[in-house]
Write an enzyme that holds these catalytic residues in place. Structure first.
Site: not given
Lengths: 573, 573
Positions: A217, A400
């Site tokens: 990531h 998020g």
């Protein structure tokens, strides 16, 4: 960069729609992800995998006969929520227990861990094997802290082949654990990838340089060197992986499965040039390469990078590795056709709200207002929070929080419009936040809202005492869930002073608004105290001085939410 | 861009080494490429595919039971030579004839065409089916001029499945032709790819723009638009492909295999978001999507781009499409294990040189000098020729000429050192040029040297008359091989005036060097006259004014070689 999308917020859902439309021979959509579309003649242990999206074929592409039974598919680079994992596990379960296996990331551990509790509460025998193959992410003496990267596939395959043979859950778990113990990976990257709708890559590597030991990531690598030749990279890969031979094995005469994985835009031809050297180097070390795999097994969108994984075989692992499997993205050997699953279960979502007092319904409206304000503030701050997170993490905190808070606000509004009280409204909002936001922060915010909701209930009004008791419940839930302590430089360092200050002031009979303002000040100070964390942990070596003085993004966003909803807190004196 | 390589000149060979090392379950290395490592219980028609490298899984990745019997693997983006195709076909042949099937590009047509002649001369029944699926590369009334792109896989698969069923060569050929007639593709790209060792991409697309109808080697697209949404791209793909329904078929109720292909760095998640819309649009048109394929089937290194292919099925094509196959990169269904091929054939290259006169051996030295000078000049000019070629072609002319001339000079030196005369030296140099250079220019230069060598032989000295007769042979060979005529704005426009002038002057008894200089002038004038070709053909719309006034790179490089070797031409008067 990612170029083809519609509304970036819809990317993951649309991707799963398209994936299922193209792959209906193998998978069917279930709540939280996908499960196999076919069933074998005998029930078996269900191997349930999953993680954030953006790593295709991990994870949905690895579901099918001989491989996983189901995959929980989270948002981009964000863990699926506990509810998603539970949904997939229920759909995949064949009555012989569930093995949850996934890469070791904080968010995944939180959500899958919670899912395991929920599955056990529902009477399903459930075990977990974390994949920890990335040798760069922690030293050998702390192997349990290592991340999972392309070794995922290896562990999933061994576990699933054992399940396919009819082994029981104890055996499947033990074999998965052995496969993980005998699997090591090493990754490099030449640049970052750009998420749908974003202008900036998650991280940069200077032109002509290579980040060594970088996570899938974009978690910081441990070193940065000049891009080597193909031969040089092969030497680096093999030398590092031969430093750590699994216990009880000899290098000379060993049999290994080498898996050379492209992360997205390092292409097949380059991988084969590198593999040519790897094959020679393994041979020179006396190692027999068994069933080599060269291709894309765990990607990171179009990140230019590659990793080498070695699975050290014994007779049993070799037999299981060679077993046939048939999935959208990984197929080998002859897998006989199977019957389709007739999907007769009712996946409709529970839609009723429990009765509530009028006072609690009024409080639900206040909850909705606060969530709307918080969502607006987090949308505004998403880029800033993302930049902050990119210093030490994977840069997804902003997006998020934005997604989670929006989902929570919408779910709260929906519950309220159907007459829910404050408790149910908060519970629904918590589920939606962890589902929609994913990742560690989604999990924690979900837990916070649920803890608050459970404490408040649907009867009592949301006055000072309820607020105080609720905040204590929130604080305790977060500390027990996240396992961090005050001073660890996490969001706990903002939440604990906030909760303690608020509770103390309310119990001193300060008006709500006054108490709240004092608590916001305490949260701000706590968030500021988390600075220097990344430098202290030494995790941001390649990112230069940007890491110094950077506070924890989760602590900052908590303080930000607390401050933003101040106007919705009523004065009561 | 391509980052992992050693010496860029060795890239293709090293890639094939690594590919074979990783894929020995499916393929074995044979002269010119790879052939299956296993054999079925009964002999079948051999389906031989191939083309330039850089398109993995095309072409080597598609060799194995149920798919191709062998793949000729050319250099990067350059056709394999006729010798390579012949080598692979011999290794793949099982006594029931050979079907050559490949994408329609000028270089491939030349080399595979020549290979077909050679195979027929060797008594092997050999047929050819060109893949012409790219709807943008020519209008429907000139369908035979269309390029082959990702439709390759579809045609290969149908032909190979028919061969697997034991059908004879007539039937396999007819089915491949039907598959091609029922296959259409449409491609787009967002940028170019960069070859190993090169600093510049083969072409650029401005940021935020999309080239429409672009070929897989960067051949110019026909239009340029803003990057659409995923939904917009799906609409564009489907609308264009539904404009041309294969004869005798109805859209409503039709069954098609949709194949959504990523060219390298448009990744799986994006493809699935696009496929979601494609599935809906096909459904709305009344079309049944059968066995959808979403992934990377024909790439162009890491080019960011995608294409949609539709195979319109009938009952027979549908059965053949579903037949099992097992290759390094494309597997479906259950393919039972097979016996390995025991490779007992002697692939050693013929190493003797025929006897030669001393005069011819001296001439061979002159040939070597001329080839060394030419190779040095072409190395120097490789970038310039590449840029020229990028206007209308795929930009590989410079690197192809460099590689071909180097290989030719080395082969000539090798032959001379073993006592070869001028004829044999030229023949060997010609083989090496077409092998090492690949592409159209490699084929033509190979033919030129071979024609000259055959005309000169190994006895006579290389004096004026031999030079004159040899140049006539060269001219005729090129015109018959390339099928272009003077005035078509190709390299013929430089070669014909050169040969005619040289021959006329020599027959007028001009000294060699004087005649040569006059011929060089004629070649220069001829090369200059090829300018404006690309504008006239309207193929370079996206490249703006760069196309105007650009001469043919092949004509330019011919004149360049002729001028460069002037100092090696002896004065004889």
């Amino acid at each position: 960069m990612t170029r083809l999308y519609n509304n970036p917020d819809d990317f993951t859902h649309e991707m799963i729609d398209g994936f299922v439309a193209a792959s209906s021979r193998w998978v069917r959509r279930v709540p939280g992800g996908v499960a196999r579309a076919t069933r074998g003649s005998e029930p078996s242990v269900a191997v349930v995998i999953g993680g954030g999206s953006g790593h295709y074929p991990a994870f949905g592409g690895l579901v099918g006969p001989g491989l996983a039974h189901g995959a929980a598919m989270g948002n981009l680079f964000a863990s699926p929520s506990a509810q998603q994992v539970v949904g997939v596990a229920h759909a995949a379960h064949e009555g012989r227990g569930v093995l949850l296996t996934y890469g070791n990331y904080a968010g995944d551990v939180l959500h899958f861990g919670r899912a395991q509790e929920l599955l056990r509460e529902a009477g399903i025998d459930c075990r977990t094997v974390l994949v920890t193959d990335d040798v760069w992410s922690a030293p050998p003496e702390r192997v349990e802290e290592r991340r999972g990267i392309a070794g995922d596939l290896v562990v999933f395959k061994i576990a699933a082949a054992a399940a396919e043979e009819g082994r029981d859950l104890d055996t499947v778990e033990a074999l998965a654990r052995r496969a993980n113990a005998q699997t090591r990976s090493f990754g490099v990257a030449f640049g970052g990838c750009t998420m749908p709708g974003s202008d900036e890559p998650l991280f940069d590597v200077p032109a002509g340089r290579m980040a060594v030991g970088l996570g899938i990531h974009g978690e910081p690598g441990i070193d940065e060197v000049e891009v080597p030749t193909a031969e040089g990279l092969a030497q680096m890969f093999v030398a590092k992986l031969l430093e750590e031979i699994p216990e009880g094995l000899q290098v000379d005469g060993a049999r290994v499965v080498p898996l050379l994985n492209g992360l997205g835009s390092v292409k097949y031809e380059e991988l084969y040039v590198v593999y040519r050297s790897i094959a020679r180097l393994l041979g020179e070390a006396g190692i027999v390469a068994v069933s080599p795999q060269v291709g894309e097994f765990c990607t990171s969108f179009d990140m230019p990078g590659a990793s080498l994984t070695l699975l050290w075989l014994d007779d049993e692992l070799e037999r299981l590795w060679h077993a046939p499997c048939d999935t959208p993205a990984f197929r080998q050997g002859a897998m006989p056709p199977r019957a389709s699953v007739v999907d007769d279960e009712d996946h409709a979502v529970e839609d009723d709200v429990p009765d509530a007092s009028d006072a609690s319904r009024r409080a639900a409206s206040a909850v909705c207002r606060a969530l709307e304000v918080a969502a607006a503030r987090l949308s505004e701050a998403a880029d800033e929070l993302g930049r902050l997170d990119r210093v030490a993490g994977d840069g997804d905190h902003g997006i998020g929080m934005q997604r989670g808070s929006r989902a929570a606000a919408a779910a709260a509004q929906d519950a309220r419009s159907r007459g829910a009280g404050a408790g149910t409204t908060l519970l629904r909002a918590g589920d939606a936040w962890s589902d929609g936001g994913g990742g560690t922060s989604g999990a924690i915010w979900g837990e916070m809202l649920r803890a608050f909701g459970a404490s408040v209930g649907d009867e009592r009004p949301l006055e000072a005492e309820a607020l105080a008791v609720g905040m204590i419940a929130v604080r305790d839930a977060v500390m027990s869930f996240g396992k961090a302590r005050p001073g660890d430089k996490t969001m706990i360092d903002a939440i604990v002073p906030f909760a303690d200050t608020l509770t103390a002031r309310l119990r001193d009979a300060d008006p709500c608004r006054t108490a709240w303002l004092a608590a916001v000040d305490a949260a701000d100070a706590g968030a500021a105290s988390t600075a220097h964390m990344t430098a202290r942990l030494g995790r941001a070596k390649t990112h230069g001085d940007k890491s110094l003085g950077t506070p924890d993004p989760g602590a900052i966003s908590f303080a930000m939410v607390a401050a933003s909803i101040t106007p919705t807190i009523e004065e009561n004196d």
